[in-house]
Design an enzyme around this catalytic site. Structure first.
Site, mmCIF file in Angstrom:
data_model
loop_
_atom_site.group_PDB
_atom_site.id
_atom_site.type_symbol
_atom_site.label_atom_id
_atom_site.label_comp_id
_atom_site.label_asym_id
_atom_site.label_seq_id
_atom_site.Cartn_x
_atom_site.Cartn_y
_atom_site.Cartn_z
ATOM 1 N N ASN A 111 0.819 -1.214 0.000
ATOM 2 C CA ASN A 111 0.000 0.000 0.000
ATOM 3 C C ASN A 111 0.851 1.261 0.000
ATOM 4 O O ASN A 111 0.657 2.166 -0.827
ATOM 5 C CB ASN A 111 -0.946 -0.002 1.203
ATOM 6 C CG ASN A 111 -1.963 -1.126 1.140
ATOM 7 O OD1 ASN A 111 -2.050 -1.834 0.140
ATOM 8 N ND2 ASN A 111 -2.722 -1.302 2.210
ATOM 9 N N HIS A 157 -17.537 36.089 -29.720
ATOM 10 C CA HIS A 157 -18.638 35.353 -30.364
ATOM 11 C C HIS A 157 -18.266 34.927 -31.791
ATOM 12 O O HIS A 157 -19.147 34.740 -32.638
ATOM 13 C CB HIS A 157 -19.927 36.194 -30.406
ATOM 14 C CG HIS A 157 -20.324 36.759 -29.088
ATOM 15 N ND1 HIS A 157 -21.043 36.049 -28.165
ATOM 16 C CD2 HIS A 157 -20.075 37.981 -28.532
ATOM 17 C CE1 HIS A 157 -21.249 36.805 -27.089
ATOM 18 N NE2 HIS A 157 -20.660 37.977 -27.279
ATOM 19 N N SER A 278 -6.085 14.244 -48.758
ATOM 20 C CA SER A 278 -7.324 13.489 -48.909
ATOM 21 C C SER A 278 -7.088 12.317 -49.853
ATOM 22 O O SER A 278 -6.318 12.421 -50.818
ATOM 23 C CB SER A 278 -8.419 14.390 -49.477
ATOM 24 O OG SER A 278 -9.511 13.625 -49.941
ATOM 25 N N LYS A 284 -6.609 18.861 -51.370
ATOM 26 C CA LYS A 284 -6.819 19.095 -49.943
ATOM 27 C C LYS A 284 -5.515 19.086 -49.141
ATOM 28 O O LYS A 284 -4.621 18.307 -49.380
ATOM 29 C CB LYS A 284 -7.747 18.010 -49.364
ATOM 30 C CG LYS A 284 -9.185 18.078 -49.832
ATOM 31 C CD LYS A 284 -9.902 19.305 -49.291
ATOM 32 C CE LYS A 284 -10.077 19.265 -47.782
ATOM 33 N NZ LYS A 284 -10.926 18.157 -47.313
ATOM 34 N N GLU A 291 -6.593 18.784 -35.409
ATOM 35 C CA GLU A 291 -7.879 18.158 -35.124
ATOM 36 C C GLU A 291 -7.733 17.046 -34.091
ATOM 37 O O GLU A 291 -8.607 16.870 -33.219
ATOM 38 C CB GLU A 291 -8.491 17.626 -36.414
ATOM 39 C CG GLU A 291 -8.956 18.719 -37.349
ATOM 40 C CD GLU A 291 -9.427 18.197 -38.694
ATOM 41 O OE1 GLU A 291 -10.110 18.951 -39.396
ATOM 42 O OE2 GLU A 291 -9.106 17.040 -39.036
#
Length: 459
Positions: A111, A157, A278, A284, A291
């Site tokens: 422990n 915002h 891609s 792409k 991400e």
């Protein structure tokens, strides 16, 4: 039964399914270096108080070092029936030195041994994460000279709000990561308290010296209550929270740069080495690393919940549930460290798209607040000035023009206090230059921030 540390009172072999279910060697083997370090300190203490001889201590130290080398070199066999890294090392020690090895566990339980290992490991993790966070801060600060002439829109915002120097963004992230570093240093105060010697839950009747092992292991204090030692995992929950907040800040940064990398923003160009393509669309370039940093942030956040839920229903002292605590620790640490290792390199390699930014900089009336504050300086009440500028913005929108395109006569019709010096603050770059409060995004305040971070980080 001899292989089991607790096998003396049992009459049956452990079911193989139970061994597979209860093992932790599959994930706690990484604790080997700190387990050996803690065991060596414990052996030295046992020799100091006369519970083992100096010769026995030296033999234990040498063999533990050999075992550590074998583990590091991948030459050590791990078996489910030995449960965890602690029993693997102890069993190997006993195989090699016999009864001398059996003396090592004197005045120690698994422990307090496990808690000592976890604290030593977490302490090292804190130091490494702190170093990686500093590297990321340095990467942001060293962009200053490269980007010092660039002005960017600031957003609220996700709508264009006011213009700031580009470096104001970089220093904003430095502030967030610095708070992360401060939290880790504060967490370290509670991590760096030695549990060794608490034994199973009640301490021991043997004449141990807990202060000595704490000194050997470079702990700054000694835990005072043996019951608390067995049950305490607060430091792991705290560390996991620190990791979750680092991950959140990394995710915020990744999200922002993902947007900036899009054609719609076009603010930033990422290095090819940190983007992917891609399988079907040849044009792409995808910000997959950013991400994944954003996506992986979910794991440390979930780890906080995992460890809190694990601990919330436990009675005092040790319970086997706590074997699962390491999963949250290791996962949150590994995830954040992996993200940070890539983040600094991405910050260093990214380039702001100056022409694209300049072409769109005057969109969105970034100078509206500067105009309102100009009116305040001329004696106009703030709310009145707010209304005046709102009407001027509406007029410009109807014409598809900008505030700087309005004539002095038109401006004075809205507010007679306006003079021809108004054109010194209209336009995004002028509005940015007008910002002068401490910590703001204007020229001088940002230069002050740069000097502060250079000194703080030793650049």
């Amino acid at each position: 039964m001899a292989a089991k540390a607790w096998g003396g009172r049992f009459q049956q072999q452990t079911d193989a399914r139970v061994e597979a279910f209860t093992e932790s060697i599959s994930f706690d083997s990484r604790l080997a270096p700190v387990d050996i370090k803690g065991s060596q300190a414990h052996a030295q203490m046992l020799a100091k108080v006369g519970l083992i001889s100096d010769e026995e201590c030296q033999q234990i130290l040498e063999v533990l070092t050999q075992i550590g080398v074998e583990i590091e070199q991948g030459q050590f066999e791990f078996r489910f029936d030995l449960e965890d890294i602690h029993m693997h090392i102890e069993s190997a020690l006993i195989e090699r030195v016999g009864d001398i090895g059996r003396k090592l566990h004197t005045a120690r339980s698994r422990n307090d041994q496990v808690s000592t290992d976890l604290k030593l490991y977490t302490r090292e993790a804190i130091h490494r994460i702190d170093s990686l966070l500093k590297d990321l801060q340095v990467a942001f600060v060293e962009r200053f000279e490269r980007d010092q002439d660039l002005v960017l829109p600031g957003f609220t915002h996700l709508q264009r709000a006011q213009p700031v120097k580009a470096a104001h963004y970089w220093f904003a992230y430095c502030e967030k990561f610095d708070r992360d570093r401060q939290r880790l240093q504060d967490c370290l105060k509670r991590v760096n308290v030695s549990p060794l010697g608490g034994a199973a839950l009640a301490g021991t009747s043997l004449p141990i010296d807990r202060q000595y092992t704490a000194q050997l292991l470079e702990f700054t204090d000694v835990a005072r209550n043996s019951l608390d030692i067995s049950s305490d995992r607060d430091y792991l929950a705290e560390f996991c929270f620190c990791m979750a907040l680092v991950a959140t800040h990394l995710s915020n940064w990744a999200e922002e740069w993902i947007a900036w990398f899009s054609t719609e923003f076009g603010f930033i160009k990422l290095p090819d080495a940190f983007t992917t393509g891609s399988s079907i669309m040849p044009q792409k370039r995808n910000p997959d690393v950013l991400e994944l940093i954003r996506g992986k942030s979910a794991r440390p956040i979930a780890d906080v919940q995992q460890i809190l839920v694990l601990l919330k229903g436990l009675p005092m002292a040790y319970n086997r549930d706590m074997q699962e605590d390491k999963l949250a620790l290791f996962d949150s640490y590994d995830t954040v460290a992996a993200c940070l290792e890539l983040a600094a390199a991405m910050v260093e390699g990214a380039e702001l798209q100056q022409e694209t930014i300049a072409a769109k900089l005057e969109d969105g009336f970034l100078d509206a607040t500067a105009l309102m504050e100009y009116l305040i300086k001329k004696g106009t009440p703030m709310r009145t000035g707010h209304g005046i500028v709102g009407k001027l913005v509406a007029l410009c929108e109807s014409r598809q023009s900008r505030l700087v395109d309005l004539s002095l006569e038109e401006l004075q019709q809205a507010c007679p206090q306006i003079e021809d010096d108004i054109y010194q603050i209209l336009g995004a770059r002028n509005a940015m230059a007008a910002l002068c409060s401490f910590g703001s995004g204007g020229e001088e305040p940002v230069n002050e921030q740069w000097q502060y971070w250079k000194e703080k980080l030793g650049i």
